[in-house]
Design an enzyme around this catalytic site. Structure first.
Site, mmCIF file in Angstrom:
data_model
loop_
_atom_site.group_PDB
_atom_site.id
_atom_site.type_symbol
_atom_site.label_atom_id
_atom_site.label_comp_id
_atom_site.label_asym_id
_atom_site.label_seq_id
_atom_site.Cartn_x
_atom_site.Cartn_y
_atom_site.Cartn_z
ATOM 1 N N GLU A 287 0.821 -1.226 0.000
ATOM 2 C CA GLU A 287 0.000 0.000 0.000
ATOM 3 C C GLU A 287 0.849 1.267 0.000
ATOM 4 O O GLU A 287 0.705 2.151 0.854
ATOM 5 C CB GLU A 287 -0.950 -0.015 1.203
ATOM 6 C CG GLU A 287 -1.933 -1.180 1.126
ATOM 7 C CD GLU A 287 -2.987 -1.184 2.226
ATOM 8 O OE1 GLU A 287 -2.723 -0.622 3.296
ATOM 9 O OE2 GLU A 287 -4.063 -1.748 2.015
ATOM 10 N N GLU B 97 -5.475 -8.424 -1.407
ATOM 11 C CA GLU B 97 -6.161 -8.276 -0.119
ATOM 12 C C GLU B 97 -7.615 -7.955 -0.396
ATOM 13 O O GLU B 97 -7.920 -7.036 -1.167
ATOM 14 C CB GLU B 97 -5.596 -7.114 0.712
ATOM 15 C CG GLU B 97 -4.322 -7.407 1.427
ATOM 16 C CD GLU B 97 -3.919 -6.284 2.379
ATOM 17 O OE1 GLU B 97 -4.806 -5.635 2.967
ATOM 18 O OE2 GLU B 97 -2.706 -6.064 2.507
#
Ligand code: BGP
Length: 479
Positions: free
Chosen positions: A176, A377
């Site tokens: 991220e 994810e």
């Protein structure tokens, strides 16, 4: 022929700091997360400069995967995983980040984990940095604000590549990476928290520091991607983005523009660099607006161009609205919250559940970049209650999974080249956002609680059998 590729990757995603525990075992050093105490919903975690032995730091024990990895990987194999995403904790390999020689005990641990995976035909997908910067680099350099981190990260990655080249072929450089585009993400994303003690909500990191630190990460990522391409042609190198998909709150053209701006500044800002090799055209105006001057070192622009990734991976949990009108009600979300959408329901943590948004996002990103994409994810964090027989009947999780896989199928039919899907937290683990254990994502329940109690025993929830069936049918049987 089914919808998904024959070599589709099915599995789960974890992060070292959220499930390994053993935070100071076998020579491991302390990472930024090891300085974070637990929080709860609506209350951010606190960070301490020194680790206080009388306080509870969730990462220190987590679910003790360190000593349970054989049992856990056997359970993953039973579900039919052919892929496990996890991270290598930098501080197991270089405890302070500064050592010349790596820590053999740390290297050996990951050898054992990867061997165990490969024994069952589970391919490791490895995140090189999942918020696990050595805390010593915060002390010395204010985290990624210091350019020194680039070289130290390269050293760490090269060590991992050489050691695991026969076992790991799929790599992600930073988890991220775009979370540092917002102040909230600075604490973990770029770890510019030197000297900070207190609640995360009180940490203020200006745009100049954050965006410079992020530039260093983008350069570091490109350098190791380039290096891997030159030395290990069979590696596939990916970026990892928190996919903060938003929709305009109304049909007011001003809301369309606001939404476009937000998608560029929070999502495309990093994917444009990592996939295309240069900052988007909008970056200059954004830097000017925020008073940011990026310091470029000689060769940065070239390395960004040469170190583009082979695939784009991302986390996807929810969508939010963006608008310019004052009456837009706000809700929570991963890393950042946003406007409430009347058409969507939200989880107990206020994250708006939006399977169609996953199809939409997949189409958006594939249209923009035309390289393979992967959902690394996606998952549902909920309170799971055991019944009188000690069982967890998590039909809500099954429903979430079913609807998201169904929408991925539609995206593939739309033409998206989708490589795989790894559910976040196939086994209960510590929440990143709040540090809680009771926000559970797993198909496997772990007897571990927020007050530190629990015997670490593992048991299967109803969703375990469901995911097993989905995988066995390569995503065809979703009933
Ligand atoms: C992502 C992180 C993960 C993970 C997940 C769920 O942002 O990459 O580390 O934790 O979100 O978030 P949370 O744990 O806050 O529920």
């Amino acid at each position: 022929m089914g919808v998904f590729r024959d070599d589709f990757l099915w599995g789960g995603a974890c992060a070292a700091n959220q499930f390994e525990g053993a935070w100071n075992v076998d020579g491991k050093g302390d990472s930024v997360i090891d300085h974070c105490m637990g929080g709860v919903f609506n209350q951010q975690k606190s960070i301490t400069v020194e680790i206080d032995p009388n306080k509870l730091y969730p990462s220190h024990e987590a679910i003790d995967f360190y000593h349970h990895y054989k049992e856990d990987i056997a359970l993953f194999a039973e579900m039919g995983f052919n892929c496990l995403r996890t991270s290598i904790n930098w501080t197991r390999i270089y405890p302070t980040g500064l050592e010349d020689e790596p820590n053999e005990a740390g290297l050996k641990f990951y050898d054992d984990v990867f061997d165990e995976c490969l024994k069952y035909g589970i391919q490791p997908l490895i995140t090189l940095s999942h918020y696990e910067l050595p805390y010593e680099l915060v002390r010395r350099y204010n985290g990624w604000a210091g350019r020194e981190c680039v070289e130290l990260y390269e050293k760490f990655c090269k060590t991992c590549f050489e050691r695991y080249k026969d076992k790991v072929k799929l790599w992600l450089t930073f988890n991220e990476i775009n979370c540092a585009c917002r102040e909230m993400g600075a604490m973990f994303g770029v770890s510019t928290v030197r000297g900070f003690e207190g609640n995360r909500a009180d940490l203020h990191v200006g745009a100049q520091i954050r965006m410079q630190a992020l530039h260093h990460q983008l350069v570091a990522s490109a350098k190791v991607v380039k290096y891997a391409h030159e030395h290990y042609p069979d590696f596939k190198m990916g970026c990892m983005t928190v996919w903060l998909q938003t929709y305009p709150a109304t049909c007011d053209p001003k809301d369309q523009l606001e939404n476009q701006k937000q998608m560029r500044e929070l999502v495309y800002y990093t994917t444009d660099v990592q996939v295309r090799g240069y900052y988007g055209c909008y970056a200059k105006r954004m830097w000017e607006r925020d008073g940011v001057t990026i310091e470029w070192a000689d060769g940065d622009a070239e390395v960004l161009r040469e170190g583009t990734v082979d695939f784009l991976s991302f986390s996807y949990y929810m969508t939010n609205l963006v608008g310019t009108h004052d009456d837009l009600e706000q809700t929570e979300g991963n890393i950042i919250g946003g406007g409430k959408n009347p058409y969507l329901e939200a989880s107990a943590w206020g994250w708006q559940i939006d399977p169609d948004g996953l199809r939409f996002s997949l189409n958006e990103m594939y249209d923009r970049y035309q390289i393979p994409v992967m959902v690394v994810e996606n998952g549902l964090g909920e309170f799971d209650e055991k019944d009188e027989n000690g069982e967890v009947h998590d039909s809500y999780r099954i429903d979430y999974l079913r609807r998201h896989v169904a929408c991925m199928r539609e995206a593939v039919k739309d033409g998206v080249d989708l490589m795989g899907y790894t559910w976040w937290g196939p086994i209960d683990l510590v929440s990143h956002g709040t540090g809680e254990m009771r926000k559970r994502y797993g198909f496997i329940y772990v007897d571990k609680y927020d007050d530190g109690t629990g015997d670490y025993s593992r048991s299967k929830k109803d969703s375990f059998q469901y995911y097993k069936k989905v995988i066995a049918s390569n995503g065809e049987d979703l009933d």
